[in-house]
Write an enzyme that holds these catalytic residues in place. Structure first.
Site, PDB file in Angstrom:
ATOM      1  N   SER A 153       0.850  -1.190   0.000  1.00 32.26           N
ATOM      2  CA  SER A 153       0.000   0.000   0.000  1.00 32.26           C
ATOM      3  C   SER A 153       0.883   1.235   0.000  1.00 32.26           C
ATOM      4  CB  SER A 153      -0.880  -0.009   1.261  1.00 32.26           C
ATOM      5  OG  SER A 153      -1.452   1.261   1.502  1.00 32.26           O
ATOM      6  N   TYR A 166      -0.507  -1.097  10.168  1.00 27.28           N
ATOM      7  CA  TYR A 166      -0.664  -1.419   8.750  1.00 27.28           C
ATOM      8  C   TYR A 166       0.521  -0.906   7.931  1.00 27.28           C
ATOM      9  CZ  TYR A 166      -3.014  -1.473   4.146  1.00 27.28           C
ATOM     10  OH  TYR A 166      -3.358  -1.684   2.823  1.00 27.28           O
ATOM     11  N   LYS A 170       3.181  -3.181   5.803  1.00 22.96           N
ATOM     12  CA  LYS A 170       3.343  -3.007   4.369  1.00 22.96           C
ATOM     13  C   LYS A 170       4.762  -2.559   4.013  1.00 22.96           C
ATOM     14  CE  LYS A 170      -0.689  -4.339   2.964  1.00 22.96           C
ATOM     15  NZ  LYS A 170      -0.789  -5.678   2.360  1.00 22.96           N
TER      16      LYS A 170
END
Length: 276
Positions: A153, A166, A170
């Site tokens: 992402s 997150y 990533k």
């Protein structure tokens, strides 16, 4: 003849959203697919859609974070279709809050699904790929180019407030990708990452008033972005809109076809021109 005829692909989190479109896209070009989802119904729905279009697919239901899942996922490909050529690590979700409010459970859950699970799947795939390469070499046959596509992402490239777990996971995928590209080059395997920007899925478009949730291992997790915030975000994208799951799948497809056989250790940003 499809560009992926005879190839076998495993796609995690492919019962819904982006993963479903990745599975359908690869299948439409000839690949046999192992579909995965937490739940039986969406996994079987994707299998049915692929078969209705003339493709081949089987389901492997379960959480990518479960002990033993990775080995079962890989074994399903070998048992059903005789090998493994494409690995797409797509499964995941977000569980957001600022760092001072984030629990160890939130941190561990997101690192497990986005980083540990891909590691486990790739570790389980290595013996299968290595054995296939050795067999081809002994027989004097060319070693086909196999593909790994890990999903990241733009949060992993530039960070995003409220997503320390997150974004960290990533960012870790980038390191995993670059390292495995060096380790697996000798097997003629390319390893790349696709980093998504704002793609419109149930995780972004669900109601943000508390009614939009997903159930993960019995934990109700809020999903969705406030519509006003979503509109403001779209204004920052040069193309002026969020992407579709079909467009996201297209970016993954580019790294699975023969035209990308000499592209490895790269991150392809699929974000409509948005840069952090």
């Amino acid at each position: 003849m499809g560009k992926l005829n005879g190839k076998v692909a495993i796609v995690s989190g492919s019962g819904r959203g982006i993963g479903r479109e990745i599975a359908r896209k690869l299948a439409a070009d000839g690949a046999s697919i192992v579909v995965n989802d937490l739940d039986d119904t969406p996994a079987k729905d994707t299998v049915a859609a692929i078969e209705a279009a003339g493709g081949h697919a089987v389901a492997c239901t379960g959480s990518v974070t479960e002990d033993g899942f990775a080995e079962r996922f890989v074994a399903t490909a070998v048992d059903a279709f005789g090998g493994l050529d494409i690995v797409v690590n797509n499964a995941g979700y977000t569980w957001d809050t600022v760092i001072q409010k984030m629990t160890d459970q939130q941190w561990d859950a997101i690192l497990d699904v986005h980083l540990k699970a891909p590691f486990r799947v790739l570790r389980a795939a290595q013996p299968v790929i290595s054995a296939a390469v050795k067999k081809a070499t002994r027989a004097g046959e060319p070693v086909p180019c196999r593909k790994v596509v890990n999903i990241s992402s733009i949060a992993g490239l530039g960070g995003n407030a409220g997503q320390v777990n997150y974004a960290a996971a990533k960012a870790g995928i980038t390191g995993l990708t670059k390292t495995l590209a060096k380790e697996w080059g000798r097997y003629n395997v390319t390893v790349n990452t696709v980093a998504f920007g704002m793609i419109k899925t149930r995780l972004t478009e669900a109601p943000a008033d508390g009614d939009g949730t997903i159930d993960v291992a019995g934990q109700e997790i809020k999903v969705g972005v406030n519509p006003q915030l979503l509109a403001a975000m779209e204004q920052l994208i040069p193309l002026g809109r969020g992407g579709t799951p079909e467009e996201a799948a297209g970016a993954v497809y580019l790294l699975c076809i023969p035209e990308s056989d000499y592209v490895s250790a790269q991150t392809l940003v699929c974000g409509g021109g948005f840069m952090i």
